[in-house]
Every structure is written in structure tokens, then in C-alpha cells.
Design an enzyme around this catalytic site. Sequence first.
Site, PDB file in Angstrom:
ATOM      1  N   HIS A 187      -3.987  12.895  -5.052  1.00  0.00           N
ATOM      2  CA  HIS A 187      -4.165  13.849  -3.982  1.00  0.00           C
ATOM      3  C   HIS A 187      -5.623  14.580  -4.473  1.00  0.00           C
ATOM      4  CE1 HIS A 187       0.156  13.694  -2.876  1.00  0.00           C
ATOM      5  NE2 HIS A 187      -0.703  12.718  -2.004  1.00  0.00           N
TER       6      HIS A 187
ATOM      7  N   ARG B 187      -7.079   3.707  10.906  1.00  0.00           N
ATOM      8  CA  ARG B 187      -5.735   3.344  10.321  1.00  0.00           C
ATOM      9  C   ARG B 187      -4.614   4.017  10.725  1.00  0.00           C
ATOM     10  NH1 ARG B 187      -9.599   3.209   5.628  1.00  0.00           N
ATOM     11  NH2 ARG B 187      -9.537   1.007   4.810  1.00  0.00           N
TER      12      ARG B 187
ATOM     13  N   ARG C  45      -6.433   0.253  14.675  1.00  0.00           N
ATOM     14  CA  ARG C  45      -5.491  -1.068  14.246  1.00  0.00           C
ATOM     15  C   ARG C  45      -3.974  -0.637  14.163  1.00  0.00           C
ATOM     16  NH1 ARG C  45      -6.655  -2.083   7.745  1.00  0.00           N
ATOM     17  NH2 ARG C  45      -5.213  -0.372   7.683  1.00  0.00           N
TER      18      ARG C  45
ATOM     19  N   GLU D  82      -8.909 -10.863   6.592  1.00  0.00           N
ATOM     20  CA  GLU D  82      -8.655 -10.032   5.051  1.00  0.00           C
ATOM     21  C   GLU D  82      -7.451 -11.162   4.399  1.00  0.00           C
ATOM     22  OE1 GLU D  82      -6.975  -6.343   5.451  1.00  0.00           O
ATOM     23  OE2 GLU D  82      -5.385  -6.687   7.061  1.00  0.00           O
TER      24      GLU D  82
ATOM     25  N   ASN E 273     -11.255  -5.536   1.294  1.00  0.00           N
ATOM     26  CA  ASN E 273     -10.279  -4.663   0.133  1.00  0.00           C
ATOM     27  C   ASN E 273      -9.300  -5.703  -0.042  1.00  0.00           C
ATOM     28  OD1 ASN E 273     -11.946  -2.459   0.861  1.00  0.00           O
ATOM     29  ND2 ASN E 273     -10.384  -1.124   2.017  1.00  0.00           N
ATOM     30  N   ASP E 274      -8.681  -6.238   1.134  1.00  0.00           N
ATOM     31  CA  ASP E 274      -7.852  -7.211   0.976  1.00  0.00           C
ATOM     32  C   ASP E 274      -7.859  -8.490   0.530  1.00  0.00           C
ATOM     33  OD1 ASP E 274      -5.188  -5.878   0.719  1.00  0.00           O
ATOM     34  OD2 ASP E 274      -5.647  -5.283   2.968  1.00  0.00           O
TER      35      ASP E 274
ATOM     36  N   ARG F 114      -5.093  -4.908  -5.907  1.00  0.00           N
ATOM     37  CA  ARG F 114      -6.370  -3.962  -5.751  1.00  0.00           C
ATOM     38  C   ARG F 114      -5.863  -2.689  -6.263  1.00  0.00           C
ATOM     39  NH1 ARG F 114      -6.335  -3.239   0.779  1.00  0.00           N
ATOM     40  NH2 ARG F 114      -7.040  -1.076   0.544  1.00  0.00           N
TER      41      ARG F 114
ATOM     42  N   CYS G 261     -15.013  -3.610   7.656  1.00  0.00           N
ATOM     43  CA  CYS G 261     -14.611  -2.352   7.483  1.00  0.00           C
ATOM     44  C   CYS G 261     -13.782  -2.000   6.236  1.00  0.00           C
ATOM     45  CB  CYS G 261     -13.515  -2.016   8.711  1.00  0.00           C
ATOM     46  SG  CYS G 261     -12.111  -3.233   8.632  1.00  0.00           S
TER      47      CYS G 261
HETATM   48  C1  PEP Z   1      -9.241  -3.887   4.031  1.00  0.00           C
HETATM   49  O1  PEP Z   1      -8.378  -4.337   3.412  1.00  0.00           O
HETATM   50  O2  PEP Z   1     -10.329  -4.145   3.728  1.00  0.00           O
HETATM   51  C2  PEP Z   1      -9.136  -2.567   4.750  1.00  0.00           C
HETATM   52  C3  PEP Z   1     -10.254  -2.120   5.484  1.00  0.00           C
HETATM   53  O3  PEP Z   1      -7.838  -2.347   5.350  1.00  0.00           O
HETATM   54  P1  PEP Z   1      -7.016  -1.517   4.206  1.00  0.00           P
HETATM   55  O4  PEP Z   1      -8.004  -0.978   3.016  1.00  0.00           O
HETATM   56  O5  PEP Z   1      -6.350  -0.387   5.034  1.00  0.00           O
HETATM   57  O6  PEP Z   1      -6.005  -2.681   3.779  1.00  0.00           O
HETATM   58 MG    MG Z   2      -6.363  -4.402   4.529  1.00  0.00          MG
END
Ligand code: PEP
Ligand code: MG
Length: 587
Positions: A211, A318, A354, A452, A475-476, A486, A523
Site C-alpha cells: 500500500h 482492469r 477487460r 498472455e 506481465n503474464d 511474477r 499493455c
Molecule cells: C499483463 O499480464 O501483462 C497484464 C497487463 O495484465 P495483469 O498485469 O493485470 O495481469
Molecule cells: Mg495478465
Amino acid sequence: MIAAQTAESVRRGLASSLCLYGQGVVRGYAIGRAVVMSAAALEVVHYRVADEDIPTEKQRLCQALDAAVADLHLMVDTLPDDAPRELGVLLSVHAMLLQDPMLVQSVCQLIDERQYNAEWALTTQGQMLAEQFALMEDAYLRERSADVRQVIERVLRVLSGSAQWLPDLDALDTEDSLIVVARDISPADMMRLRGGKFGAFLTDLGGATSHTAIVARSMNVPAVVGMGLVRALVRDGDWLIVDGLNGVVIVNPSPTILQEYENRQAAFLRERDELKTLRFAPAVTLDGIRICMQANIELPEEAADALAAGAEGIGLFRSEFLFMGRAILPSEDEQYQAYASVVRTMAGRPVTIRTLDIGADKTLDGEATVATNPALGLRAIRYCLAKPELFNTQLRALLRAAAHGPVRILIPMVSHMHEIVAVRRALARAADELAAAGVAHDTQVQLGAMVEIPAMAIAIEPFAETLDFLSIGTNDLIQYVLAIDRGDRDVASLYDPMHPAVLRLIAHTINAGERVGKPVSVCGEMAGDVRVTRMLLGLGLTGFSMHPQQLLDVKKEIRQAHSNALRVKVASALNRAERIDLSALSA
Ligand code: PEP
Ligand code: MG
């Protein structure tokens, strides 16, 4: 009390220098004096209460719990308009934790059975709970151990009769910038700190999703978290330099170092000001390639920040953040209002929403994560397709919001074509129901998917053909390609966006989109990381979506890059499956 140490003494090198490291979570520099916060949990008194005093002790505990909850509710009700948006949610979560009947019961049991005083019983139970959370596999739940510690701190302060955790800021009477040094900072304490003229936040605990990090980011104040021993090593009044990008803190710097950082800070602030002039400038590379710059948001109110930063649309909303940290899920109407408000704010610009991406590190309240490997479990679209009524409610709300402007629906975690077929069927059902009930809606929404899961990226062609757009969730994608959790710090060094396998999948997806004329964007965090902007351009990317605060830095980089030259360099290296040296791509 701030020690009577002047800037002059530091400049003359009278204090000894020390360099500390942590996780830099908000970019920027701060130079100022330390204000070290006390931690009630570390100074708790332990004694046993006599038999006859047990009822009074339990009453003392309950009164303190009630007072702490009332205080949190009061804060939520009186949040100033300019308070960081996440604070209200975070404060409510803390009030909920304190109202958990299990907590009161187990603490009272310790008073009853072991005759611990209220403070001792509370810290014992709190430690146990925090440890249970800390051991959880799920990163989001692990992070909740910090919430438990923070709410316990709060009650301890009420019990000790001194809610005085912060020094008397008015009494500090200093022109210098102040840097908060704490074991941890709860959302409620962050709220109190807002009024002060703080230059940075430093904490022993916390990670990128803590936080302190979230709120500091929304306040745009440099912060370094997870420092371990900063509270023990820094004294009130010490001079500190904070580098919020690299996570470096220099205690009592030498005059030369101080001068160096004063220069860096001045250059950084100049650069910030210059960047503002780019807000409405187009993102066009030197060779004329037009790049689309959109923003990622988590709460509807952030759409205004996106617009102010010059975003051309919302590339990722999100939606799961509307569902988290609450006992009752949002109704269709509540969701509709939230989505429609973003659509209205963006005034005709595309808004990509999303569908619920719950699971893995994001869970709904009251829902235990039972999957052995939540990141590979019933997550995102898998979860929604398994809960048709919940999904239907969201789709209806999205179609209704689309009546106010261009909405694009983005499906997370797709791996199979039959999932797309199922989503289309669910969309048709939602549209039919709305039409039958005569509710205003629009069926002309574009449908896209997050790329992803490696399977989808590898076999991208049919997805690119059938969908209206693709958005790469790096990210995923990185997590699944490299088999790196991650959220796991122990393997964080292996989480490598520049791995040739990751880059090849991104390139493969972009090329497929180009072939069938479907827009592809990124993204994930890579899109907002200015260090890899040239790489993404070299991979042929023309759509970026990122946190609003990153837009201008990335736009600047884009406007200084030559896209086609980068494409040639990157393609030849990728063909040889080479690791690409990022410095070879700079101007
Ligand atoms: C991702 O996975 O890159 C993404 C944008 O979604 P999140 O980070 O919410 O999993
Ligand atoms: Mg993701």
C-alpha cells in the site's frame, strides 16, 4: 524530535555517510531530513492480568477495537476530494479486518486462557495471522500480512492512549523537506501524512504492490520500500538523499555527493516540466510512423488522469478492481455506472475494458484460493465462463455502457479458440436480454483478447483473424514463457522481458496482426518502461498502453526514435536468436 543538525554541518562533512538499498517504487529524487516513525508493535508491554481483571481487560480490548474502527470509518467519510483514490478502499479493508469476529474471539481467548494483557494477546494473535498470510503462495494474499500488522498497530496505539504516532508536524518548524522513515505505513497513516510536506517515503517492509507503494505512486512522491533496516539505521534529523528510481538512499551524504544529487534532482524536475509540453503532441517516430498511446487504469476516476496526460484512449481498464476488497459484488447497475463514467470522460476516445481477471494474485473477498497453482488455475476468462451469471452481469453492463461511446471488450487469459466462441455466445445472450427488456445498449462493441498465454501467442493466426484487436499482456506472458512466478522475489532476477523467447513471441503476434490488418498493442509493464521503448518499436509495435504517469516519458522516446532502422536491427538479431543489447538500439 528532530536532532539539531543543520544542513551546514552535513555540507561540512560532520556526519558519517551510509548507503542503503531497497525497492524503488516511485521515480524521482528527494533530499531532506529524516522523520523516524515509532512502531507501537515493537514496544508493546507484556504482563499477566489477575483472574478478577480479565473481564475489564477484554472490555478494554473491545473498546480499543471499536475506537480504531470508528476512526477508520470517520476517515473514509471525510476523505478530502484530492485524496489518492485508492485510500478509501484501503481504509475500508482495514476496518473490515478489525471487525472480523474471529479476530476478537481469538484475542479474547488468549486473555481468558493465558491471562495475557490486551496488548500482548493482540500482538500474539496478529503475528500468527500475519505469518499465515506471509506463507501463502498467492502474492496478493501474502501482501495482506502487511494489512494485518498495520491494523494491529492501530489498535495498540489506541490501547496505549497515544494515537500520537506521527511527530507533531507543526512543531517541527523546519523549511527542509521531510522524509518519512517507518517500519511500514498503513493507508490510514498515509492519509495523515498527506497534509505534511513530505519529500519521500522509506519503509523497512513492503514490496512493489504494498500500500505504501500504491499510495505513494498515486501521490507521485518518491518511495523506496523493503529496505529491511532503514528504521534502525537512520536517526531523526539525519540528512537523506532518496533516489526513488534505483531504490538508493544515502544517509548523511558528503558535500560532493549532495551536490551531485542536487544537480540530478534539478535536471529531473526540468525534464518533468519539459515533458508536459508533449502532452498533446502526436506520438510519431522520426520516420513518420504514428504510434497510438493509450492508458491503463484500475479505477474509473483515473480516466481523468489518463485524459490529462494526453492518452488517446483507455487501452486497459482492469475491471477486477471494482470487484476486490468488498464483501458484496458490484451489481449490473454499479458496473454500468463505472464503465459509462469512463466512456463519458474519454469523450469519444476508445475505452478498452477487460472482463474480470480474477484469480492468481487477485482474489475476491471471502473466496479462499484452493488451487494448487493459482496462476494456472481457474483464472480470468476460465473463471468467468465457469460462472455464467457473474459474467452475464458484467457483459450486460458493458453493452449498456457502449451506448455512451466506443467500448472495446478485452478477454484475459485466452488459450483456446472455443473460449472466444463461448464469449461471443455469452455476449449474444446478454444483448438479447437487454433488447427484450428494452434497455439501451450497443452491440457494436469490438472484441479483443489479451495475448498472455504462450499457447495463444504461438498459434496466434486464427485468433488474429477472428478477433477485432489483440493486446499483449507481457506481465503474464513473461511469467508463463519463463516459468517464473511474477510475484516471487526469490526468482525475480530470472524474470527477463528481454529473453529472446519472449521477444520472438511478441514479434510473432505483431506480425500476425499486421498480416490480417488487426491492431496489436502491449499493455503489460513493458509498454511503460522507457528503457525498452526502442526494442518494442523495433519489434514493430504501434500501440502502447501504460500507467498515465508513464505516457510522456515514453512518448518522448518514441519521438526521438527511427522505427524502421530499429526494425532492421531487431529483426536480424531475432533471426539469429541472439540476446539483443539494448544499448545498441539507443540513438
Ligand atoms: C499483463 O499480464 O501483462 C497484464 C497487463 O495484465 P495483469 O498485469 O493485470 O495481469
Ligand atoms: Mg495478465
